[in-house]
Design an enzyme around this catalytic site. Sequence first.
Site, PDB file in Angstrom:
ATOM      1  N   GLY A  12      54.056  40.873  32.575  1.00 51.02           N
ATOM      2  CA  GLY A  12      52.672  40.499  32.862  1.00 51.02           C
ATOM      3  C   GLY A  12      52.506  39.924  34.258  1.00 51.02           C
ATOM      4  N   ASP A  13      51.248  39.765  34.678  1.00 48.83           N
ATOM      5  CA  ASP A  13      50.905  39.151  35.970  1.00 48.83           C
ATOM      6  C   ASP A  13      51.469  39.907  37.162  1.00 48.83           C
ATOM      7  OD1 ASP A  13      49.634  37.137  34.508  1.00 48.83           O
ATOM      8  OD2 ASP A  13      51.501  36.009  34.338  1.00 48.83           O
ATOM      9  N   LYS A  16      47.762  43.552  38.059  1.00 49.84           N
ATOM     10  CA  LYS A  16      46.957  44.642  37.472  1.00 49.84           C
ATOM     11  C   LYS A  16      45.488  44.517  37.870  1.00 49.84           C
ATOM     12  CE  LYS A  16      48.386  43.341  33.411  1.00 49.84           C
ATOM     13  NZ  LYS A  16      49.431  42.351  33.744  1.00 49.84           N
ATOM     14  N   GLY A  40      44.935  37.265  32.082  1.00 48.61           N
ATOM     15  CA  GLY A  40      44.228  36.654  33.209  1.00 48.61           C
ATOM     16  C   GLY A  40      44.401  37.577  34.392  1.00 48.61           C
ATOM     17  N   HIS A  41      43.371  38.326  34.714  1.00 45.56           N
ATOM     18  CA  HIS A  41      43.451  39.329  35.771  1.00 45.56           C
ATOM     19  C   HIS A  41      42.620  38.870  36.970  1.00 45.56           C
ATOM     20  CE1 HIS A  41      44.538  42.643  32.620  1.00 45.56           C
ATOM     21  NE2 HIS A  41      45.372  41.626  32.626  1.00 45.56           N
ATOM     22  N   THR A  42      43.306  38.615  38.069  1.00 45.75           N
ATOM     23  CA  THR A  42      42.635  38.066  39.246  1.00 45.75           C
ATOM     24  C   THR A  42      42.124  39.190  40.138  1.00 45.75           C
ATOM     25  OG1 THR A  42      44.338  36.352  39.150  1.00 45.75           O
ATOM     26  CG2 THR A  42      42.904  36.369  41.107  1.00 45.75           C
ATOM     27  N   GLN A 224      48.868  42.183  29.765  1.00 45.52           N
ATOM     28  CA  GLN A 224      50.269  41.799  29.603  1.00 45.52           C
ATOM     29  C   GLN A 224      51.180  42.836  30.295  1.00 45.52           C
ATOM     30  OE1 GLN A 224      48.298  41.564  26.274  1.00 45.52           O
ATOM     31  NE2 GLN A 224      47.670  39.751  27.400  1.00 45.52           N
ATOM     32  N   LYS A 331      52.785  42.623  45.801  1.00 49.14           N
ATOM     33  CA  LYS A 331      53.320  41.360  46.326  1.00 49.14           C
ATOM     34  C   LYS A 331      54.569  41.558  47.182  1.00 49.14           C
ATOM     35  CE  LYS A 331      51.901  37.678  43.987  1.00 49.14           C
ATOM     36  NZ  LYS A 331      51.559  36.653  42.983  1.00 49.14           N
ATOM     37  N   ASP A 333      54.624  41.411  50.258  1.00 54.56           N
ATOM     38  CA  ASP A 333      54.540  40.398  51.319  1.00 54.56           C
ATOM     39  C   ASP A 333      55.253  39.089  50.959  1.00 54.56           C
ATOM     40  OD1 ASP A 333      52.117  40.610  49.499  1.00 54.56           O
ATOM     41  OD2 ASP A 333      51.861  38.560  50.249  1.00 54.56           O
TER      42      ASP A 333
END
Length: 424
Positions: A12-13, A16, A40-42, A224, A331, A333
Amino acid sequence: MPVTVIVGTQWGDEGKGKIVDLISKDMDIVARYQGGHNAGHTVIVGDMEVVLHLIPSGILHKGKKCLIGNGVVVDPKALIDEIEMLKKNGIDVDSQLFISKKAHLIMPYHKVIDLSMEAIKGGKKIGTTGRGIGPAYTDKASRLGIYISDLLNPEIFREKLAINIEQKNSLVKNLFGKEPFDIDQIFNEYIAYAEVIKKYFVDAKLFMREAILAGERILCEGAQGSMLDVDYGTYPFVTSSNTTTGGVCTGLSIPPKYIDRVLGITKAYTTRVGEGPFPTELLDETGEILRKEGGEYGATTGRPRRCGWLDMVVLKNAVWLNGLDGIVLTKLDVLDNFRTIKICEGYKYKGTIFKDMPDELEIITNGEPVYREVEGWMARSAGVTDYKDLPAKAKDYIKLIEELSATPIRIISTGKQRSETIEL
Ligand code: GDP
Ligand code: IMO
Ligand code: MG
């Protein structure tokens, strides 16, 4: 290209939300097929940061239809809060949101049971989000669940509620020593929610059939990650739904023959929230640096995420389980300032190296990760939007992941913003 699926390949995280938002511009419908507000999708657009828990991450695109499928478990209070938050941000939720009548409800007793079960498990707890997800799916499977559309028929709703309250009150009183639930209070609360959300209810199988036959482009947004899948994850340290591609068919009434593209969102390293095995976890300063550089704190619960190196055993497992056509690497970076980077290629357990995900939790828990070490690029990939501008060693890292997973990388994410993306 009628149906594209986005799944998380790790725990997860993976990012997405950002990628669903990015791809939504080319879609007509964005749909959630499983999970609930444990997700929790940012999504970040300019100065606006929105964390979506239940509503598909396509909602920020004007005119895109967003469907919550029957495979999702819905807490109506959480849903209403999210709708209000989006409306405050100027989103025309009423014209964009649709909810399957056959989605199951999360009830107040589900949350209490979730939290109480965790409490009595003590050191053996799962580390759930405490949102009542597991108990809601338990009721669905044990044929005690309540459809969201049952709220439209107070008699049926009350009848189903009464059976549940009787059962749950016995449980909370005898096992947890807690106060019993009051049927009238829950009944009135939920009937009031129905007034607000009933306008979104649809027959989702007809909605999908019409959309697919009309050639509309559909994006299915997994919540997830594959390692949290109830069948294929690190059971029992998983969530209670099928997070992998198979969940799309049952959770959205999309027949498999219409799925023609599956993208696996993969963080350039690994994180996990909650308990359970995590072979490449770094409990040292390097793990701390990953957490800090990556801002690795839960979007739903705020818990610090456990951090570690990229695990190819996990990724290769996700490639097969989901039928991945491509990987989206996010990610990248975050690794810009690492002198060396490690990739796990197998787990060594009692002298044997496992390169494919073992079925045994014991091996995943106690296997030693076998690493390949590569040189870091020590240069900026952050914000890069053109592949040719990436540092050479970052390109090597990307190629190595493609080679080891035997899967092409289609998109690389180099920052939080929509624009900080390389589309290949
Ligand atoms: P999801 O649950 O898979 O949607 O992921 P989350 O939103 O829970 O966590 C991903 C976090 O990483 C969010 O804070 C995103 O804004 C952020 N993020 C996504 N992609 C990138 C990226 O390429 N670089 C950086 N630095 N942050 C990213
Ligand atoms: P997104 O969609 C990361 C984890 C919880 C716990 C386990 C079971 O944002 O990637 P649950 O409340 O589902 O019964 O908890 O699953 N978990 C997540 N971890 N991201 C998520 O969602 C998660 N949703 C649940 O931490 O370990
Ligand atoms: Mg998340």
